[in-house]
Scaffold this active site. Structure first.
Site, PDB file in Angstrom:
ATOM      1  N   LYS A 154      12.077  -1.950  98.596  1.00 59.02           N
ATOM      2  CA  LYS A 154      12.132  -1.570  97.187  1.00 59.02           C
ATOM      3  C   LYS A 154      13.583  -1.250  96.870  1.00 59.02           C
ATOM      4  O   LYS A 154      14.147  -0.303  97.398  1.00 59.02           O
ATOM      5  CB  LYS A 154      11.234  -0.354  96.941  1.00 59.02           C
ATOM      6  N   ASP A 186       4.150  10.135  88.212  1.00 62.24           N
ATOM      7  CA  ASP A 186       3.882   8.906  87.456  1.00 62.24           C
ATOM      8  C   ASP A 186       2.490   8.398  87.832  1.00 62.24           C
ATOM      9  O   ASP A 186       2.340   7.288  88.348  1.00 62.24           O
ATOM     10  CB  ASP A 186       4.971   7.863  87.755  1.00 62.24           C
TER      11      ASP A 186
HETATM   12  N1  LIG Z   1       3.627  -0.639 100.094  1.00 60.15           N
HETATM   13  C1  LIG Z   1       3.157  -1.579  99.268  1.00 60.15           C
HETATM   14  N2  LIG Z   1       2.314  -2.525  99.723  1.00 60.15           N
HETATM   15  C2  LIG Z   1       1.849  -3.478  98.879  1.00 60.15           C
HETATM   16  N3  LIG Z   1       2.178  -3.573  97.582  1.00 60.15           N
HETATM   17  C3  LIG Z   1       3.018  -2.669  97.064  1.00 60.15           C
HETATM   18  C4  LIG Z   1       3.546  -1.621  97.875  1.00 60.15           C
HETATM   19  N4  LIG Z   1       4.360  -0.868  97.119  1.00 60.15           N
HETATM   20  C5  LIG Z   1       4.329  -1.415  95.885  1.00 60.15           C
HETATM   21  N5  LIG Z   1       3.526  -2.498  95.827  1.00 60.15           N
HETATM   22  C6  LIG Z   1       3.281  -3.346  94.637  1.00 60.15           C
HETATM   23  O1  LIG Z   1       4.454  -3.391  93.824  1.00 60.15           O
HETATM   24  C7  LIG Z   1       4.227  -2.801  92.547  1.00 60.15           C
HETATM   25  C8  LIG Z   1       5.432  -1.980  92.093  1.00 60.15           C
HETATM   26  O2  LIG Z   1       5.739  -0.982  93.041  1.00 60.15           O
HETATM   27  P1  LIG Z   1       6.189   0.471  92.640  1.00 60.15           P
HETATM   28  O3  LIG Z   1       6.587   1.183  93.885  1.00 60.15           O
HETATM   29  O4  LIG Z   1       5.119   1.081  91.829  1.00 60.15           O
HETATM   30  O5  LIG Z   1       7.503   0.210  91.776  1.00 60.15           O
HETATM   31  P2  LIG Z   1       7.858   0.429  90.227  1.00 60.15           P
HETATM   32  O6  LIG Z   1       8.793   1.578  90.241  1.00 60.15           O
HETATM   33  O7  LIG Z   1       8.505  -0.844  89.811  1.00 60.15           O
HETATM   34  O8  LIG Z   1       6.603   0.730  89.497  1.00 60.15           O
HETATM   35  C9  LIG Z   1       2.977  -1.967  92.726  1.00 60.15           C
HETATM   36  O9  LIG Z   1       2.279  -1.800  91.526  1.00 60.15           O
HETATM   37  C10 LIG Z   1       2.210  -2.780  93.755  1.00 60.15           C
HETATM   38  O10 LIG Z   1       1.553  -3.852  93.116  1.00 60.15           O
HETATM   39 MG   LIG Z   2       4.881   1.747  89.856  1.00 56.58          MG
END
Ligand SMILES: Nc1ncnc2c1ncn2[C@@H]1O[C@H](COP(=O)(O)OP(=O)(O)O)[C@@H](O)[C@H]1O
Ligand SMILES: [Mg+2]
Lengths: 349, 217
Positions: free
Chosen positions: B27, B126
């Site tokens: 990320k 959030d």
């Molecule tokens: N550890 C993970 N394993 C699988 N999918 C993930 C994971 N972390 C995030 N995602 C996918 O990526 C999307 C965005 O991640 P997130 O951490 O919520 O970032 P943002 O800050 O952009 O919302 C999530 O809604 C999910 O669909």
């Molecule tokens: Mg998110």
């Protein structure tokens, strides 16, 4: 063809506008300005509006070259806002409508801002940031309503700015926010302030207390021991205004962007009095550019409370069949944006 | 290896990467040029830290969350466990919206997990259905909490109340056709959180503040 006249007086501005099918014929306004260090109180504000309203009606008719008999509908702000000024203006609108024998329509102030913003800028279906003295909302249209995705959980952004202006006793003329913006332009040093974003919501009260403490540390000493930083240097008003704006505007841009990502939107419209701030517009513009979106904003004629936006929203209601009984032509201090059913098209037609 | 971008949100880009030989999710938080560089740096650092800390705290108290392998502050990257078969609760709810039993079950899971987080003083910051995942392939799925960038550690009822308020509003805007979700979640929230009464009282105050605000101008 529909000609609408609109009366606005929900806060310290009284405005009257006349519009003919989206064409602005008149948009006149007077602002009740209080001395530095003080805010506007309900009773005095209502009195100001009562003293100004007849002159403004005359002026609006003169500027527009419209005769009362040509007008199709009389519109006024039903709410939200401060009760005494709302009432003062609603009574005049009702009287005028009776005298001229025209139908009357009460309009939601926030819908007025949004629809006027869309008319002036041509934005189709934007994510709306509505920022004013009493409101801080991120709004998007879906299924016949303007829905609130994010908002302040305590005070409004404009209220935060106005109250800080009172703390450092700067002029309320033309508006506290404008004068903070001018001071901020000369600021250089950034003082860290709390940054309070919760999902798509924001909070300003903690920031207001913290910046108040930075501005007047001697006031805070009774409750709390002074930081070393406070003793060494008193921050300048310029730097404080700069730090305040940079912090709270960054929060607004952040929640707007989150809402855009959420709704898959690529337009932003900024409305409300704080929306004329050029730094806010600049920051929002950078965000939009980076995500390939388009920013729409208006200048003080339409951003700051005005009568034409009430006329225009009333026009949209009128032409899509909304009618109001005399008994319903009242006012209300609380009137949420999402309570209004939108019967006209928003977005691509 | 070419980058497989999973999702590009408002704040971050997520892609499949590799950490010491294991497949993982990266990320990466963008630089935001609209805000002052010093503010941007501070926020990005804070959020990476929060992401790391709260995911760990959750795991420590038995809530499923991605294992954080590494945080790189300079590159603004967090390397974490990737749940390759998981879907968001948002998509899942849309899929099962007509199935009352399944809706009840997911509400139970959400309520229990959010309650447990608050029991352990973890504020998510959030709470939306996009920030919860489930691995449907398991027979009896467990909720996975993600996206802790806005999270914090706090014992205050105000913070927990605001957390619930954010959840309620997110449910209303994302799942407006299922108005029962929040109340159902609260029933199960109480089950896993001892002092829930106080928090719910505070939440109601937070909500009333919003409704009472006169909104002048
Ligand atoms: N550890 C993970 N394993 C699988 N999918 C993930 C994971 N972390 C995030 N995602 C996918 O990526 C999307 C965005 O991640 P997130 O951490 O919520 O970032 P943002 O800050 O952009 O919302 C999530 O809604 C999910 O669909
Ligand atoms: Mg998110």
């Amino acid at each position: 063809m529909v000609i609408a006249i609109g009366f606005e007086g929900s806060a310290n501005k009284i405005g009257i506008g006349i519009i003919r099918d989206g064409e602005v014929l008149a948009n006149v306004r007077k602002t009740y300005i209080t001395p530095p260090g003080s805010g506007f109180l309900p009773k005095e504000t209502a009195e100001h509006h009562r003293n100004q309203v007849l002159g403004l009606i005359r002026e609006a008719l003169d500027v527009s070259k419209i005769y009362p008999n040509e007008i199709d509908v009389v519109c006024y702000t039903k709410g939200p806002g401060m009760a005494p000024p709302l009432l003062a203006v609603a009574i005049v609108a009702r009287t005028i409508a009776q005298l001229w024998n025209k139908p009357i329509l009460g309009v939601n102030h926030c819908i007025g801002h949004i629809e006027m913003g869309r008319l002036i800028t041509g934005a189709q279906n934007p994510t709306v940031l509505y920022v004013s003295g009493g409101n801080t909302q991120v709004i998007a249209y879906s299924n016949k309503r303007y829905r609130i995705f994010g908002e302040t959980i305590d005070i409004a952004i404009g209220n935060c700015l106005d109250r800080f202006a009172r703390v450092i006793k700067i002029s309320n003329d033309p508006s506290p926010g404008y004068n903070i913006e001018q001071l901020a332009k000369k600021g250089k040093k950034y003082y860290t302030l709390p940054y309070a974003v919760k999902g798509m919501d924001v909070s300003f009260s903690g920031i207001l207390s913290e910046i108040g403490r930075k501005a007047l540390p001697q006031k805070a000493t009774k409750k709390r021991k002074l930081d070393q930083e406070d003793v060494n240097e008193l921050p300048s008003h310029e730097d404080l205004c700069y730090s305040l704006q940079e912090t709270i505007f960054a929060m607004l841009v952040e929640i707007t962007e989150r809402a855009m990502a959420h709704c898959g939107s690529n337009e932003v419209l900024i409305v409300g009095g704080v929306g004329c701030n050029e730094r806010l517009q600049e920051m929002m513009g950078i965000m939009c550019e980076e995500r390939g979106a388009k920013l729409f904003a208006t200048d003080e004629r339409f951003c700051i409370d005005n009568g034409i936006m009430i006329a225009h929203a009333g026009y949209e209601m009128f032409r899509t069949g909304t009618r109001m009984k005399w008994n319903d032509a009242t006012i209300t201090q609380r009137f949420r944006t999402d309570e209004v059913e939108i019967n006209w098209e928003v977005g691509k037609v | 290896m070419t980058e497989i971008v999973l999702k590009q949100g408002a704040e971050a880009k997520l892609y499949i990467g590799n950490y010491n030989g294991t497949i993982c999710l990266v990320k990466e938080r963008f630089v935001k040029n609209y805000r002052l560089p010093e503010l941007d740096k501070t926020l990005s650092k804070q959020r990476i830290k929060a992401e790391q800390k709260s995911a760990k705290r959750c795991k420590d108290c038995g809530i499923k969350a991605p294992k954080i392998f590494h945080a790189d502050f300079k590159e603004r990257k967090v390397y974490m466990e990737y749940f390759d078969k998981a879907i968001t609760v948002k998509d899942y709810i849309i899929e099962i919206q007509k199935d009352e039993e399944q809706i009840k079950l997911i509400c139970q899971r959400i309520g229990n997990v959010v309650g447990k987080m608050h029991e352990n003083n973890i504020i998510h910051g959030d709470l939306t259905t996009s920030n919860m995942l489930i691995d449907k392939n398991e027979n009896d799925y467990e909720l996975i909490m993600i996206d802790f960038g806005l999270s914090s550690y706090s014992t205050s009822n105000e913070d927990k109340g605001v957390d619930l308020y954010v959840l309620e509003r997110a449910l209303i805007s994302t799942h407006s056709n299922l108005p029962q979700l929040f109340d159902e979640i609260i029933v199960h929230y109480k089950e896993s959180y001892q002092a829930s009464d106080e928090t719910i009282k505070r939440f109601e105050e937070v909500r009333a503040r919003g409704r009472k605000r006169t909104m002048i101008g």
